[in-house]
Design an enzyme around this catalytic site. Structure first.
Site, PDB file in Angstrom:
ATOM      1  N   GLU A   1      11.263  35.938   3.162  1.00  0.00           N
ATOM      2  CA  GLU A   1      11.134  36.380   4.564  1.00  0.00           C
ATOM      3  C   GLU A   1      11.900  37.687   4.788  1.00  0.00           C
ATOM      4  O   GLU A   1      11.429  38.595   5.486  1.00  0.00           O
ATOM      5  CB  GLU A   1      11.651  35.263   5.477  1.00  0.00           C
ATOM      6  CG  GLU A   1      11.995  35.647   6.910  1.00  0.00           C
ATOM      7  CD  GLU A   1      10.802  35.713   7.833  1.00  0.00           C
ATOM      8  OE1 GLU A   1       9.739  36.167   7.373  1.00  0.00           O
ATOM      9  OE2 GLU A   1      10.940  35.347   9.006  1.00  0.00           O
TER      10      GLU A   1
ATOM     11  N   THR B   1       7.301  43.547  13.053  1.00  0.00           N
ATOM     12  CA  THR B   1       8.608  43.004  13.435  1.00  0.00           C
ATOM     13  C   THR B   1       9.677  44.094  13.418  1.00  0.00           C
ATOM     14  O   THR B   1      10.534  44.157  14.308  1.00  0.00           O
ATOM     15  CB  THR B   1       8.994  41.862  12.468  1.00  0.00           C
ATOM     16  OG1 THR B   1       7.964  40.881  12.532  1.00  0.00           O
ATOM     17  CG2 THR B   1      10.304  41.213  12.866  1.00  0.00           C
TER      18      THR B   1
END
Ligand code: HSE
Length: 321
Positions: free
Chosen positions: A138, A190
């Site tokens: 991640e 993001t």
């Protein structure tokens, strides 16, 4: 150590932040999700050890096959390193989640990759080790925060107190909770959504935000969905900074509320918007109403009503043989 020929794992979509709980709260959805399939490769097929990405579907050709950059492969490799096994593993990723949508797409791939390789060797890793392997995957895309990986792995609604499994607190999921989600066809990276955030907050903002998180946690424990929704929406720091990246946020919120939704927040870094409801039919109507706003504006979007995955029903091994 037990070894199998192949394994497959599923990891669900997640909605991070719950509005006010930036980087410290998240929930798992029942679906959609990503599937990772892995196979032990023969040494003739591939020399050396490590993970090789063999195939990716559902990403419209956008994800990398480079095992040092692909989130599923990075976490799969972390599992191999933790186990200290010299094997070569071939990996296939089936993306069920849209990229850059605020539904924890990179976290789902990372968690599924870690789980699948762990299953290939008889599931020897602890939850803590799995969590840290998935966090590595991640982190390659969106930094070290476990508000997607945590709920993805554990299911339910989680409070992230730290980056180890014993610091991830499982919160109650109100029985009548139903979510309506709408994802406009606009990508919000993001990294960009994090870059627009303020570097400092005032004492007043800090007090209001921590009070709202406390109110949210209390509401979850009491199963009070109306207060939960109001607490989620009272984010005075993150949403104001990101709102300009979310098309039609005010209009979508108003439409969902007219349909009976109790609150609307940005899911993760967006652009998916999440309406909190306490009734299945209302959630369905809210989803349609939110989609209609985008339709009228000529922005493509998909919407659905869905439930939160129960605590303990997050990512899972689908097959091992
Ligand atoms: N908490 C994260 C954010 C989730 O809002 O930036 C996205 O990875």
């Amino acid at each position: 150590m037990t070894t199998y020929a192949r394994a497959e794992a599923y990891a669900p979509a997640t909605a991070a932040n719950l509005g006010v709980g930036f980087d410290i709260m998240g929930l798992a959805l029942c679906e959609p999700g990503d599937v990772v399939r892995v196979e032990l490769a023969s040494t003739e097929q591939n020399g050396g050890s490590g993970v090789r990405v063999m195939g990716i579907t559902g990403d419209a050709g956008r994800l990398t096959y480079d095992a040092d950059k692909n989130t599923a492969a990075i976490s799969a490799n972390e599992v191999l390193k933790t186990l200290g096994v010299p094997h070569r593993v071939n990996l296939w990723l089936d993306k069920g989640l849209p990229l850059g949508s605020g539904l924890g797409s990179s976290a789902a791939s990372a968690v599924a990759g870690a789980l699948a390789v762990n299953a290939l060797f008889g599931e020897p890793l602890t939850l803590d080790e799995l969590l840290s392997a998935a966090m590595e995957g991640e982190a390659a895309v969106s930094g070290y925060h476990a508000d997607n990986v945590g709920p993805c792995l554990f299911g339910g609604i989680t409070l992230i107190g730290g980056l180890s499994a014993d610091q991830i607190y499982r919160l109650p999921v109100p029985k009548r909770l139903v979510l309506a989600l709408v994802t406009p066809n606009v990508e919000v990276l993001t990294a960009l959504a994090r870059s627009v955030l303020p570097k400092t907050v005032t004492m007043r903002q800090m007090i209001a935000q921590t009070a709202a998180v406390a109110r949210l946690v209390d509401a979850l424990h009491r199963g009070d969905i109306a207060t939960m929704a109001a607490a989620m929406e009272s984010d005075g720091i993150i949403e104001p900074a990101r709102a300009h990246l979310m098309p039609m946020l005010a209009e979508v919120r108003a439409a969902a509320k007219t349909a009976g939704a109790l609150g609307v927040v940005i899911s993760g870094a967006g652009p998916t918007l999440c309406a909190v409801c306490d009734d299945e039919a209302i959630a369905q109507e809210a989803a349609e109403a939110m989609q209609a706003v985008y339709d009228a504006a000529g922005i493509g979007a998909t919407a659905c009503a869905t439930r939160v995955a129960a605590d303990g029903v997050g990512a899972r091994v689908l097959k091992v043989e």
